[in-house]
Motif scaffolding. Structure first.
Motif, mmCIF file in Angstrom:
data_model
loop_
_atom_site.group_PDB
_atom_site.id
_atom_site.type_symbol
_atom_site.label_atom_id
_atom_site.label_comp_id
_atom_site.label_asym_id
_atom_site.label_seq_id
_atom_site.Cartn_x
_atom_site.Cartn_y
_atom_site.Cartn_z
ATOM 1 N N UNK A 32 -3.714 43.355 38.116
ATOM 2 C CA UNK A 32 -2.970 44.608 38.237
ATOM 3 C C UNK A 32 -2.734 44.957 39.698
ATOM 4 N N UNK A 33 -3.736 44.774 40.524
ATOM 5 C CA UNK A 33 -3.593 45.102 41.941
ATOM 6 C C UNK A 33 -2.461 44.304 42.581
ATOM 7 N N UNK A 34 -2.407 43.000 42.282
ATOM 8 C CA UNK A 34 -1.380 42.149 42.884
ATOM 9 C C UNK A 34 0.013 42.543 42.395
ATOM 10 N N UNK A 35 0.143 42.843 41.114
ATOM 11 C CA UNK A 35 1.457 43.192 40.576
ATOM 12 C C UNK A 35 1.927 44.534 41.118
ATOM 13 N N UNK A 36 1.010 45.476 41.257
ATOM 14 C CA UNK A 36 1.374 46.760 41.865
ATOM 15 C C UNK A 36 1.857 46.561 43.301
ATOM 16 N N UNK A 37 1.224 45.632 44.004
ATOM 17 C CA UNK A 37 1.670 45.344 45.373
ATOM 18 C C UNK A 37 3.058 44.718 45.375
ATOM 19 N N UNK A 38 3.321 43.825 44.428
ATOM 20 C CA UNK A 38 4.666 43.250 44.314
ATOM 21 C C UNK A 38 5.709 44.351 44.128
ATOM 22 N N UNK A 39 5.426 45.258 43.210
ATOM 23 C CA UNK A 39 6.375 46.339 42.930
ATOM 24 C C UNK A 39 6.568 47.233 44.145
ATOM 25 N N UNK A 40 5.476 47.524 44.834
ATOM 26 C CA UNK A 40 5.565 48.364 46.033
ATOM 27 C C UNK A 40 6.461 47.697 47.077
ATOM 28 N N UNK A 41 6.277 46.400 47.259
ATOM 29 C CA UNK A 41 7.082 45.663 48.244
ATOM 30 C C UNK A 41 8.566 45.677 47.870
ATOM 31 N N UNK A 42 8.871 45.481 46.593
ATOM 32 C CA UNK A 42 10.283 45.441 46.206
ATOM 33 C C UNK A 42 10.899 46.841 46.268
ATOM 34 N N UNK A 43 10.127 47.858 45.918
ATOM 35 C CA UNK A 43 10.630 49.229 46.042
ATOM 36 C C UNK A 43 10.932 49.586 47.493
ATOM 37 N N UNK A 44 10.069 49.162 48.397
ATOM 38 C CA UNK A 44 10.308 49.428 49.817
ATOM 39 C C UNK A 44 11.542 48.671 50.302
ATOM 40 N N UNK A 45 11.720 47.440 49.802
ATOM 41 C CA UNK A 45 12.925 46.677 50.157
ATOM 42 C C UNK A 45 14.170 47.374 49.625
ATOM 43 N N UNK A 46 14.073 47.945 48.435
ATOM 44 C CA UNK A 46 15.222 48.651 47.849
ATOM 45 C C UNK A 46 15.629 49.843 48.704
ATOM 46 N N UNK A 47 14.649 50.527 49.241
ATOM 47 C CA UNK A 47 14.942 51.683 50.095
ATOM 48 C C UNK A 47 15.688 51.249 51.352
ATOM 49 N N UNK A 48 15.253 50.139 51.951
ATOM 50 C CA UNK A 48 15.936 49.627 53.136
ATOM 51 C C UNK A 48 17.319 49.090 52.779
ATOM 52 N N UNK A 49 17.419 48.424 51.640
ATOM 53 C CA UNK A 49 18.699 47.858 51.227
ATOM 54 C C UNK A 49 19.742 48.946 51.007
ATOM 55 N N UNK A 50 19.306 50.070 50.478
ATOM 56 C CA UNK A 50 20.243 51.167 50.211
ATOM 57 C C UNK A 50 20.925 51.638 51.487
ATOM 58 N N UNK A 51 20.227 51.539 52.614
ATOM 59 C CA UNK A 51 20.835 51.918 53.898
ATOM 60 C C UNK A 51 21.984 50.996 54.276
ATOM 61 N N UNK A 52 22.011 49.820 53.676
ATOM 62 C CA UNK A 52 23.085 48.845 53.931
ATOM 63 C C UNK A 52 24.101 48.822 52.788
ATOM 64 N N UNK A 53 23.962 49.735 51.831
ATOM 65 C CA UNK A 53 24.866 49.738 50.690
ATOM 66 C C UNK A 53 24.597 48.615 49.709
ATOM 67 N N UNK A 54 23.341 48.139 49.638
ATOM 68 C CA UNK A 54 22.965 47.016 48.798
ATOM 69 C C UNK A 54 21.934 47.432 47.755
ATOM 70 N N UNK A 55 21.882 46.670 46.672
ATOM 71 C CA UNK A 55 20.806 46.765 45.700
ATOM 72 C C UNK A 55 19.911 45.533 45.836
ATOM 73 N N UNK A 56 18.698 45.620 45.287
ATOM 74 C CA UNK A 56 17.817 44.461 45.248
ATOM 75 C C UNK A 56 17.359 44.226 43.814
ATOM 76 N N UNK A 57 16.840 43.019 43.587
ATOM 77 C CA UNK A 57 16.354 42.681 42.256
ATOM 78 C C UNK A 57 15.332 41.572 42.312
ATOM 79 N N UNK A 58 14.885 41.143 41.119
ATOM 80 C CA UNK A 58 13.913 40.055 41.016
ATOM 81 C C UNK A 58 14.352 39.084 39.928
ATOM 82 N N UNK A 59 14.149 37.807 40.227
ATOM 83 C CA UNK A 59 14.466 36.697 39.318
ATOM 84 C C UNK A 59 13.166 36.034 38.888
ATOM 85 N N UNK A 60 12.931 35.960 37.598
ATOM 86 C CA UNK A 60 11.673 35.415 37.079
ATOM 87 C C UNK A 60 11.707 33.897 36.924
ATOM 88 N N UNK A 61 10.487 33.348 36.894
ATOM 89 C CA UNK A 61 10.272 32.016 36.341
ATOM 90 C C UNK A 61 9.360 32.206 35.118
#
Length: 279
Positions: free
Chosen positions: A117-146
């Protein structure tokens, strides 16, 4: 229900791109494709943009690492100056704008970061922070699974679904149907549960084998994968498309194609989807 635009992940033709970028893009455009999905684009964005324009295609989605920023910098080779650090998110987003992308998708996070759980929460936190930065560039972010995202159960759901529940509303999912099936998922049900967040699908068919991402498994050899053109494998791709009505991009991809030349596999998939209304 939206009608997704048909695309192809350029990783499938990575060898051809390395030999002749313009010829590869012309060949894909000649199949009727007008959309591609970029990868490894940060250092090549201006040249790729030129080649896409020349071929009459565009890339609105692209793969780049976002959730691993700051990790791996303790690598002795990096500290010794013999290995370059990964691109920063700022570099990724600037290159994405050069290329005309709308969505930057992190394509892979290793197995061990999906087991607690700790690792997955960290993954989500990292992608959420990336989304915030991406929005400043007019971009969205996402994740692709294996398939590694489905190994652990956290609070009664898979690590993948737990992760999805932690994401900002503007973060999207690109579901790789082949790998979700390899992760022993009921893919139709999965698509229903993650719902509106699914904005891209990797339309990959084949015969499903063992999960090569399980802890202790031998490193995946793509040549052992039995991936086939759409409609020739085990996956009911049209049913999956119907189960993800908000999908904007339907992306053809092969990690490896053993049925002949890669262009044959892509073209067969293009024909299959064209016959069923995707272009």
């Amino acid at each position: 229900m939206t009608t997704p635009v048909l695309s192809v992940q350029l990783y499938a033709v990575r060898d051809q791109l390395a030999e002749d970028l313009d010829a590869t893009m012309a060949r894909l455009a000649g199949m009727g494709l007008r959309e591609v999905e970029a990868f490894d684009f940060v250092d090549k964005a201006p040249r790729l943009a030129e080649a896409f324009t020349k071929a009459g295609v565009r890339a609105r989605t692209g793969h780049a690492s976002l959730m691993s920023e700051g990790l791996g910098l303790d690598d002795p080779a990096f500290k010794a100056g013999t290995k370059a650090g990964p691109p920063t998110q700022q570099e990724v987003f600037e290159a994405a704008k050069t290329l005309g992308l709308e969505v930057v998708i992190d394509p892979f996070v290793e197995t061990e970061r999906w087991l607690t759980e700790e690792a997955v929460l960290d993954n989500a936190k990292r992608l959420n922070e990336a989304a915030e930065k991406a929005a400043d560039h007019g971009l969205r972010v996402g994740y692709h699974n294996h398939a590694q995202e489905f190994l652990a159960t956290i609070r009664g759901v898979t690590a993948y679904e737990f992760f999805a529940d932690q994401l900002r509303d503007d973060v999207v999912l690109e579901v790789d149907l082949y790998w979700a099936a390899t992760g022993k998922q009921d893919v139709t049900a999965l698509l229903g549960r993650v719902g509106e967040r699914v904005r891209a699908l990797h339309l990959k068919d084949g015969v499903i084998g063992a999960n090569p991402f399980e802890p202790g498994a031998a490193r995946m050899d793509p040549e052992t994968l039995d991936q086939r053109p759409a409609g020739e494998g085990d996956l009911p791709l049209l049913d999956y498309l119907a189960a993800a009505p908000n999908t904007e991009f339907g992306v053809i991809e092969f990690d490896h194609y053993g049925g002949g030349h890669i262009y044959d596999g892509i073209e067969a998939s293009v024909r299959y989807f064209n016959e069923h209304g995707l272009r």
